[in-house]
Every structure is written in C-alpha cells, then in structure tokens.
Design a protein around this motif. Sequence first.
Motif, PDB file in Angstrom:
ATOM      1  N   GLN A 104       0.989  -1.328   0.021  1.00  0.00           N
ATOM      2  CA  GLN A 104      -0.134   0.144  -0.030  1.00  0.00           C
ATOM      3  C   GLN A 104       0.813   1.258   0.134  1.00  0.00           C
ATOM      4  O   GLN A 104       0.421   2.446  -0.687  1.00  0.00           O
ATOM      5  CB  GLN A 104      -0.977  -0.010   1.138  1.00  0.00           C
ATOM      6  N   PHE A 105       1.954   1.355   0.496  1.00  0.00           N
ATOM      7  CA  PHE A 105       2.938   2.566   0.350  1.00  0.00           C
ATOM      8  C   PHE A 105       4.069   2.423  -0.437  1.00  0.00           C
ATOM      9  O   PHE A 105       4.901   2.843  -0.427  1.00  0.00           O
ATOM     10  CB  PHE A 105       3.214   2.507   2.012  1.00  0.00           C
ATOM     11  N   SER A 106       3.983   1.486  -1.298  1.00  0.00           N
ATOM     12  CA  SER A 106       5.131   1.044  -2.074  1.00  0.00           C
ATOM     13  C   SER A 106       5.516   2.353  -3.125  1.00  0.00           C
ATOM     14  O   SER A 106       6.821   2.590  -3.119  1.00  0.00           O
ATOM     15  CB  SER A 106       4.729   0.175  -3.275  1.00  0.00           C
ATOM     16  N   CYS A 107       4.594   2.995  -3.626  1.00  0.00           N
ATOM     17  CA  CYS A 107       5.145   4.488  -4.223  1.00  0.00           C
ATOM     18  C   CYS A 107       5.664   5.334  -3.114  1.00  0.00           C
ATOM     19  O   CYS A 107       6.439   6.168  -3.656  1.00  0.00           O
ATOM     20  CB  CYS A 107       3.977   4.953  -4.834  1.00  0.00           C
ATOM     21  N   ALA A 108       5.023   5.432  -2.121  1.00  0.00           N
ATOM     22  CA  ALA A 108       5.310   6.607  -1.108  1.00  0.00           C
ATOM     23  C   ALA A 108       6.945   6.107  -0.601  1.00  0.00           C
ATOM     24  O   ALA A 108       7.681   7.187  -0.468  1.00  0.00           O
ATOM     25  CB  ALA A 108       4.477   6.574  -0.090  1.00  0.00           C
ATOM     26  N   ILE A 109       7.333   4.951  -0.550  1.00  0.00           N
ATOM     27  CA  ILE A 109       8.676   4.603  -0.231  1.00  0.00           C
ATOM     28  C   ILE A 109       9.403   4.399  -1.454  1.00  0.00           C
ATOM     29  O   ILE A 109      10.858   4.225  -1.197  1.00  0.00           O
ATOM     30  CB  ILE A 109       8.835   3.654   0.865  1.00  0.00           C
ATOM     31  N   ASP A 110       8.914   4.207  -2.490  1.00  0.00           N
ATOM     32  CA  ASP A 110       9.704   4.109  -3.762  1.00  0.00           C
ATOM     33  C   ASP A 110      10.338   2.806  -3.673  1.00  0.00           C
ATOM     34  O   ASP A 110      11.461   2.686  -4.154  1.00  0.00           O
ATOM     35  CB  ASP A 110      10.551   5.228  -4.129  1.00  0.00           C
ATOM     36  N   MET A 111       9.635   1.739  -3.398  1.00  0.00           N
ATOM     37  CA  MET A 111      10.077   0.386  -3.074  1.00  0.00           C
ATOM     38  C   MET A 111       9.289  -0.684  -3.231  1.00  0.00           C
ATOM     39  O   MET A 111       8.053  -0.407  -2.167  1.00  0.00           O
ATOM     40  CB  MET A 111      11.339   0.475  -2.043  1.00  0.00           C
ATOM     41  N   ASP A 112       9.241  -1.802  -3.820  1.00  0.00           N
ATOM     42  CA  ASP A 112       8.220  -2.872  -3.541  1.00  0.00           C
ATOM     43  C   ASP A 112       8.584  -3.645  -2.290  1.00  0.00           C
ATOM     44  O   ASP A 112       9.743  -3.519  -1.850  1.00  0.00           O
ATOM     45  CB  ASP A 112       8.314  -3.784  -4.835  1.00  0.00           C
ATOM     46  N   VAL A 113       7.398  -3.914  -1.628  1.00  0.00           N
ATOM     47  CA  VAL A 113       7.864  -4.935  -0.280  1.00  0.00           C
ATOM     48  C   VAL A 113       7.148  -6.203  -0.371  1.00  0.00           C
ATOM     49  O   VAL A 113       6.140  -6.333  -0.973  1.00  0.00           O
ATOM     50  CB  VAL A 113       6.803  -4.098   0.908  1.00  0.00           C
ATOM     51  N   ASP A 114       7.718  -7.263  -0.170  1.00  0.00           N
ATOM     52  CA  ASP A 114       7.440  -8.547  -0.195  1.00  0.00           C
ATOM     53  C   ASP A 114       8.247  -9.474   0.742  1.00  0.00           C
ATOM     54  O   ASP A 114       9.276  -8.987   1.311  1.00  0.00           O
ATOM     55  CB  ASP A 114       7.510  -9.202  -1.522  1.00  0.00           C
ATOM     56  N   ALA A 194       9.890  11.099   3.855  1.00  0.00           N
ATOM     57  CA  ALA A 194       9.053  11.202   5.047  1.00  0.00           C
ATOM     58  C   ALA A 194       7.649  11.940   4.435  1.00  0.00           C
ATOM     59  O   ALA A 194       6.604  11.767   4.572  1.00  0.00           O
ATOM     60  CB  ALA A 194       9.639  12.066   6.141  1.00  0.00           C
ATOM     61  N   ASP A 195       7.789  13.229   3.542  1.00  0.00           N
ATOM     62  CA  ASP A 195       6.705  13.854   3.039  1.00  0.00           C
ATOM     63  C   ASP A 195       5.699  12.854   2.301  1.00  0.00           C
ATOM     64  O   ASP A 195       4.656  13.021   2.565  1.00  0.00           O
ATOM     65  CB  ASP A 195       7.317  15.056   2.350  1.00  0.00           C
ATOM     66  N   ALA A 196       6.237  12.282   1.515  1.00  0.00           N
ATOM     67  CA  ALA A 196       5.527  11.178   0.587  1.00  0.00           C
ATOM     68  C   ALA A 196       4.733  10.398   1.114  1.00  0.00           C
ATOM     69  O   ALA A 196       3.534  10.063   1.292  1.00  0.00           O
ATOM     70  CB  ALA A 196       6.395  10.770  -0.570  1.00  0.00           C
ATOM     71  N   ILE A 197       5.612   9.830   2.436  1.00  0.00           N
ATOM     72  CA  ILE A 197       4.766   8.794   3.330  1.00  0.00           C
ATOM     73  C   ILE A 197       3.864   9.264   4.025  1.00  0.00           C
ATOM     74  O   ILE A 197       2.830   8.655   4.285  1.00  0.00           O
ATOM     75  CB  ILE A 197       6.082   8.139   4.065  1.00  0.00           C
TER      76      ILE A 197
END
Length: 279
Positions: A104-114, A194-197
């Motif tokens: 859900q926050f992949s774009c905000a942190i600019d990274m895929d999470v798995d 942080a701002d994007a997140i």
Amino acid sequence: MSQALRIPRPLLYVPLSVLLAACAVPATRPAAVEANATTRATGYLADDAVPASLDLVPAPPAAGSAGFALDEQVSREARALRGTPRFAQATRDAELGFPEGAGQFSCAIDMDVDAQRTPALYRLLERSRIDASAATRAAKKHYQRPRPFMVNGEPTCSPDDEAGLRGNGSYPSGHTSIGWAWALILSEIAPGRADAIQARGRNYGESRLVCNVHWQSDILEGRFMGAAAVARLHDNAGFQRDLAAARKEIAAARAAGMHSSRDCAAEESVLKVRPGSAL
C-alpha cells in the motif's frame, strides 16, 4: 535408579504448577483487523500494552450536533467521487490482507515490499497493522457507531465486506489507524521520503471516506490512535529489532537502485483529489 532417569535435585523442590507453566505455550490474541483482512501473524504488543481507545478518544459527534453536520457534509462530498479514479484507488486501499497490503505504501517509499526480498519490512508492517487495529477495538465495541452506508443507504467500494462491517463499529477508523501507524513507522526508517509517506498516510485514511464506510471524525480519531500505537511500539524490543532490520533492507535496496514497480506518477495524481473541501 539409573543416571538417565535421575531427576536433578533442585527440581525436586520446584512446585509442579511452576513446571507446567514453563512448558505452556503462550496464548496469542486474535488479529483485530477490519472485515476483509485475515492473518496468522500476531502483533508486537501484549494486551495490557495496547492503547486504551475508550480512555483516549471522546465520544463520537451526536446526531444533530455541529460535529455530525460536518461529518455528513464531508460524506456527501466524498460520495460524489464514486465512479472516478479516486474511487478506484479507495477500493484498492481497502485491502488490508497480506501479501497485498504490504504494497500500500510502495509508491510512497519508492520500493516494492514482499516477504522474500524485504522480510523484516514485510514483518514490521504486518505485525504493526495488528497492533494499530487493536488500538481502536475498545472504542469501536463501546460506541458501535453506524457507518455512513448504514445511514445513507448508498453502496460502498467493497460490497463483499458490508455484512462484516455492519457489526464492526465505525469509530474510530481501524484502517486509518493502521495507515497512519505505517506512515509514522516508514517515515522513521526512510526519512528521505517522509513527506510522501505522511501524505500517503493521510490519503490512505481519506479513502475510507470515499468508500462510504467511515465518517470524518472516525478518520481524525483513527490517526490519533495510530500515533498512540506507534508510541507504545517503540518500547517493544521485537519491534525495535524489526525496525532496525527494515532500515538496513531499505538502505540496501536504495544502494542496489531498486524502485517501486507501480505506476506511481498516476497514483500520485489520483491521490491529489481529496474527498472534501472541509478537510
């Protein structure tokens, strides 16, 4: 008596109840997430460490009050977004189940999470989700506030969840508590984003307005309870270990040039549409 069967002398003086207790498997509390999310994971916090929402949040706005009039106004404006790209995004945001919820926050942190490439970060998000949701449980149960779709008779963005949501109080918002907890945690381990997140944490909660499943006051107090949960998590050793490990995973991913695989420009554009001018 043979050596193999001899009981060590100190244990002869330990009460049987103590020995049995040492062998017992500690009970785990059930995941307290909203209707469409199921998990086998457990939160970091023991029951007595979960923030007491019933003590921390005021009663929801009463019918006929200025606060409820504002809730109704924002709800009308949010429902006007049905059929737009913002509504489609709110529908995606409704998913809290893992593994989907991890992104859900992949774009905000600019990274895929798995769970394979970023196991500590995945675990951090999954377990903190349970704690942030549990932080809203007492107030939800006590107030049993009807959700907007139960009042206005209009559909939600997740019809399959409506039966479960009817029995799950609206106030405060569990999704919002989770989203804001994630925003605070991720801002700490990826301060450059942080701002994007934090913007994502805000609009993640606002998606619940667009979905017609929460009132504005539910959202505001949900953010408060998410922050309360994170404050408690910082005193938990398991959380601190995963936080440190997740920070290292993100640093390694940055060094390797990894980025989110999503269409983040499109998502950012859609999320600029806010569900109520009163917000």
